[in-house]
Design a protein around this motif. Structure first.
Motif, PDB file in Angstrom:
ATOM      1  N   ASP A 505       0.939  -1.071   0.088  1.00  0.00           N
ATOM      2  CA  ASP A 505       0.199  -0.049  -0.037  1.00  0.00           C
ATOM      3  C   ASP A 505       0.685   1.122   0.206  1.00  0.00           C
ATOM      4  N   GLY A 506       2.150   1.224   0.119  1.00  0.00           N
ATOM      5  CA  GLY A 506       3.080   2.466   0.034  1.00  0.00           C
ATOM      6  C   GLY A 506       3.432   2.883   1.347  1.00  0.00           C
ATOM      7  N   GLN A 507       2.640   2.475   2.333  1.00  0.00           N
ATOM      8  CA  GLN A 507       2.836   3.170   3.807  1.00  0.00           C
ATOM      9  C   GLN A 507       4.039   2.843   4.244  1.00  0.00           C
ATOM     10  N   LEU A 508       4.550   1.692   4.166  1.00  0.00           N
ATOM     11  CA  LEU A 508       5.949   1.430   4.815  1.00  0.00           C
ATOM     12  C   LEU A 508       7.172   0.840   3.669  1.00  0.00           C
ATOM     13  N   VAL A 509       8.366   0.987   4.016  1.00  0.00           N
ATOM     14  CA  VAL A 509       9.353   0.472   3.134  1.00  0.00           C
ATOM     15  C   VAL A 509      10.038  -0.650   3.700  1.00  0.00           C
ATOM     16  N   ARG A 510      10.177  -1.836   3.092  1.00  0.00           N
ATOM     17  CA  ARG A 510      10.875  -2.907   3.409  1.00  0.00           C
ATOM     18  C   ARG A 510      12.332  -2.783   3.120  1.00  0.00           C
ATOM     19  N   ILE A 511      13.343  -2.685   4.070  1.00  0.00           N
ATOM     20  CA  ILE A 511      14.518  -2.740   3.818  1.00  0.00           C
ATOM     21  C   ILE A 511      15.193  -4.096   3.827  1.00  0.00           C
ATOM     22  N   ALA A 512      14.716  -5.051   4.824  1.00  0.00           N
ATOM     23  CA  ALA A 512      15.078  -6.471   4.675  1.00  0.00           C
ATOM     24  C   ALA A 512      14.037  -7.251   5.843  1.00  0.00           C
ATOM     25  N   ASP A 513      14.216  -8.319   5.812  1.00  0.00           N
ATOM     26  CA  ASP A 513      13.206  -9.155   6.653  1.00  0.00           C
ATOM     27  C   ASP A 513      13.152  -8.526   8.101  1.00  0.00           C
ATOM     28  N   GLY A 520      10.308   7.747   2.028  1.00  0.00           N
ATOM     29  CA  GLY A 520      11.151   8.675   2.116  1.00  0.00           C
ATOM     30  C   GLY A 520      12.742   8.557   2.936  1.00  0.00           C
ATOM     31  N   VAL A 521      12.782   7.179   3.245  1.00  0.00           N
ATOM     32  CA  VAL A 521      13.975   6.960   4.042  1.00  0.00           C
ATOM     33  C   VAL A 521      14.987   6.906   3.178  1.00  0.00           C
ATOM     34  N   GLU A 522      15.116   6.742   2.024  1.00  0.00           N
ATOM     35  CA  GLU A 522      16.378   7.048   0.956  1.00  0.00           C
ATOM     36  C   GLU A 522      16.780   8.558   1.136  1.00  0.00           C
ATOM     37  N   LEU A 555      20.327  -1.582   5.954  1.00  0.00           N
ATOM     38  CA  LEU A 555      20.220  -0.162   5.453  1.00  0.00           C
ATOM     39  C   LEU A 555      21.204   0.326   4.435  1.00  0.00           C
ATOM     40  N   ALA A 556      22.539   0.111   4.991  1.00  0.00           N
ATOM     41  CA  ALA A 556      23.576   0.230   4.092  1.00  0.00           C
ATOM     42  C   ALA A 556      23.475  -0.548   2.709  1.00  0.00           C
ATOM     43  N   GLU A 557      23.422  -1.810   2.977  1.00  0.00           N
ATOM     44  CA  GLU A 557      23.283  -2.877   1.978  1.00  0.00           C
ATOM     45  C   GLU A 557      22.258  -2.538   1.095  1.00  0.00           C
ATOM     46  N   TRP A 558      21.186  -1.866   1.475  1.00  0.00           N
ATOM     47  CA  TRP A 558      19.986  -1.635   0.571  1.00  0.00           C
ATOM     48  C   TRP A 558      20.236  -0.302  -0.087  1.00  0.00           C
ATOM     49  N   LEU A 559      20.792   0.796   0.454  1.00  0.00           N
ATOM     50  CA  LEU A 559      21.352   1.723  -0.230  1.00  0.00           C
ATOM     51  C   LEU A 559      22.594   1.546  -1.441  1.00  0.00           C
ATOM     52  N   ASP A 560      23.308   0.291  -1.070  1.00  0.00           N
ATOM     53  CA  ASP A 560      24.298   0.080  -2.142  1.00  0.00           C
ATOM     54  C   ASP A 560      23.517  -0.444  -3.262  1.00  0.00           C
ATOM     55  N   ALA A 561      22.581  -1.349  -2.974  1.00  0.00           N
ATOM     56  CA  ALA A 561      21.775  -1.718  -3.874  1.00  0.00           C
ATOM     57  C   ALA A 561      20.962  -0.870  -5.069  1.00  0.00           C
ATOM     58  N   ARG A 562      20.794   0.198  -4.324  1.00  0.00           N
ATOM     59  CA  ARG A 562      19.865   1.247  -5.137  1.00  0.00           C
ATOM     60  C   ARG A 562      20.635   2.128  -5.696  1.00  0.00           C
ATOM     61  N   GLY A 563      22.020   2.336  -5.512  1.00  0.00           N
ATOM     62  CA  GLY A 563      23.016   3.303  -6.210  1.00  0.00           C
ATOM     63  C   GLY A 563      23.190   4.369  -5.476  1.00  0.00           C
ATOM     64  N   VAL A 564      22.757   4.378  -4.073  1.00  0.00           N
ATOM     65  CA  VAL A 564      22.970   5.814  -3.576  1.00  0.00           C
ATOM     66  C   VAL A 564      24.100   5.712  -2.971  1.00  0.00           C
ATOM     67  N   THR A 565      24.846   4.750  -2.410  1.00  0.00           N
ATOM     68  CA  THR A 565      26.077   4.645  -1.834  1.00  0.00           C
ATOM     69  C   THR A 565      26.970   3.399  -2.589  1.00  0.00           C
TER      70      THR A 565
END
Length: 576
Positions: A505-513, A520-522, A555-565
């Motif tokens: 529904d777009g109300q939460l963002v799943r970073i990992a299990d 907006g966490v990114e 969170l760091a690995e999630w940002l790596d995967a999205r190309g932020v870091t």
């Protein structure tokens, strides 16, 4: 170029007339020349005094070779009817004219030959009167003598006038070239000839032949190599991809996917017949195939062919009774007819066909059909049809099905409240659609197609779940990176299914299990890291975010995967 076929009795001088007109001998076989008898199809051509080029298909006149005669006239738009002044109308003339009438030929020229042996006027008058009662109508007539040459220029002039009045062929239409000759040429391979009645053939074209692809490696028209030939024309095609023994008279070269091969079809007789034999021979183009006959009524017939033919709605067939030599003209009404299982189904089908069967009626019966298949049958796309991807829906059907979608979605959500809506496969099954691709054309606001599901744009989570998610978001508004642990989420009533629903529904963002943060966490994470010296360690990132290692690592690995870091070889990171 334009093409005509001869018709008439074996003794009436057809071949001699063709030779006098063209300077070419159409009889190709030594036996034909020795006996003075046309056995197989002959071909000749000439340029008329007015500059118009005409090709002539000289067909056999003897009753024993009527099959060959039919192969020659099937694709030709006009006829040259030849009758001798010293003989007049004959049984073979009547048979040939009956064929032309059954085929619906409307353009012809009558030539009374051997005018040096008898007065041609009575024969001209008699034959014109007989032809007037057929599809040929009021046919112009000319007398001539092939032996003396008298009247031959008049025949050429009359041909000019006849050809000038023929309707222009459709050179953009799909190609269906009925093969009338096959042979090989040393160094070239397989060659076929035929009359191109519609469309355009070019060197390099890929065509379909009996389920295989062949390529036109060379092309000739009237004995000359050409890059392209446009209807109407006599053509010879040098083919790559087929051996000469694998192709024969009656085969057809087709634009790929433009025709539907059928073994069963419904036809409407040009002239109703109270009694038909159980078996007939079907002629179309140069093809001949046996057929079993099931009359639906006096005017409509279902044919079961001995072999499939590439037919379209509107094709004119000739049905011949070999026993009585009777011929019937028939127009193809349906190349994919419905089964007739119930009592009275044949009568209902006949009434439908004779009431004016058209594209709208056919689509209304089928309801949903692939556009390519519908067009290949010979139908134009009805103006009121709905097109969805590759599919056509009958007029009104899309609205009717769309009206059922909300109920299917509501029922699905009632059974599965944590899912946003049913997958398209569920809608396809519920609406009995042949393909899930059709669902996209049936979803109307406030519903929408999202990620392969049909969802309500204004729908939300069940009230208890929404309350729990709102509580989590309130805590994250204060500490954006303090993701609650699994126990805290479960205590709030947010198990794996509820969390998945909130993420969809777009109300939460799943970073990992087990790790969820607010939308907006990114951007928040990037801003926090921008204040840290680059490159930075995981510990520095964790401190910038004010969170635990449980959250910082994924969170760091999630940002790596999205190309932020970007993670560097020494395990440090930097913003991209």
């Amino acid at each position: 170029m334009q093409v005509i076929a001869t018709a008439g009795h074996v003794d009436h001088g057809k071949s001699s007339l063709v030779t006098a007109l063209t300077g070419m001998q159409p009889d190709r076989w030594e036996e034909e020349r020795r006996r003075g008898l046309t056995i197989d199809l002959g071909f000749a051509w000439t340029t008329l005094p007015g500059g118009r080029t005409v090709a002539v298909v000289d067909v056999p006149g003897h009753e024993r070779f009527v099959g060959n005669m039919l192969a020659g006239v099937g694709s030709v738009p006009a006829a040259l009817v030849v009758v001798a002044a010293d003989d007049g109308w004959s049984a073979q003339t009547a048979e040939h004219v009956a064929v032309l009438d059954a085929l619906g030929v409307r353009d012809a020229l009558l030539v009374v030959t051997k005018s040096d042996l008898a007065d041609p006027a009575p024969v001209l008058a008699d034959v014109r009167a007989r032809l007037a009662e057929t599809s040929l109508g009021d046919v112009p007539g000319v007398a001539a003598s092939s032996r003396t040459g008298d009247g031959v220029p008049a025949v050429a002039a009359a041909l000019e006038e006849l050809l000038a009045g023929l309707p222009a062929p459709d050179t953009t239409a799909p190609v269906r070239l009925w093969v009338d000759r096959t042979f090989t040429i040393r160094g070239a391979g397989t060659v076929v000839t035929g009359t191109l009645a519609a469309g355009t053939v070019r060197t390099g074209d890929r065509l379909a032949l009996a389920g295989r692809d062949v390529v036109v490696r060379g092309l000739q028209s009237l004995g000359q190599p050409v890059e392209a030939a446009r209807a109407t024309a006599r053509v010879a095609l040098n083919l790559r991809g087929v051996a000469v023994e694998d192709i024969s008279r009656g085969d057809a070269l087709l634009t790929p996917d433009a025709f539907r091969s059928t073994g069963e079809l419904d036809v409407v007789l040009v002239h109703p017949a109270q009694r038909l034999p159980a078996e007939l021979v079907v002629h179309v183009g140069s093809a001949t195939v046996a057929a079993r006959v099931r009359p639906l009524d006096d005017a409509t017939v279902r044919l079961r062919l001995g072999g499939p033919l590439p037919l379209r709605v509107g094709d004119r067939l000739l049905l011949r009774d070999p026993g009585t030599r009777t011929v019937h003209g028939a127009d193809v009404a349906d190349v994919d007819p419905p089964e007739l299982r119930r009592r009275g189904a044949a009568r209902v089908r006949a009434a439908d066909l004779t009431a004016g069967w058209d594209a709208d009626a056919d689509l209304a019966r089928r309801q949903v059909v692939l556009r390519s298949e519908f067009v290949a049958m010979g139908w134009p796309v009805p103006s009121g049809a709905t097109e969805v991807g590759r599919w056509l829906l009958a007029p009104g059907l899309a609205d009717e099905l769309a009206a059922r979608v909300p109920a299917v979605v509501a029922r699905y959500r009632q059974l599965r409240p944590l899912e946003p809506g049913p997958p398209t496969a569920v809608l396809r099954s519920a609406l009995e659609l042949p393909d899930a691709e059709l669902v996209a054309g049936l979803v109307r606001p406030p519903l929408a197609l999202r990620d392969g599901r049909v969802v309500a744009t204004d729908s939300g989570l069940p009230e208890p779940v929404q309350r729990a998610v709102t509580g989590v978001l309130a805590r994250l508004a204060v500490e954006p990176f303090a993701a609650p642990d699994t126990e805290a989420l479960a205590a709030a009533g947010l198990g794996p299914r509820e969390l998945a629903a909130a993420v969809r529904d777009g109300q939460l963002v799943r970073i990992a299990d087990g790790v969820v943060l607010a939308p907006g966490v990114e951007d928040r994470a990037r801003r926090a890291l921008a204040a840290v010296p680059q490159p930075f360690t995981l510990s520095q990132a964790r401190q910038a975010w004010g969170t635990s290692r449980r959250v910082a690592v994924p969170l760091a690995e999630w940002l790596d995967a999205r190309g932020v870091t970007e993670r560097l070889p020494d395990a440090t990171r930097r913003l991209r």
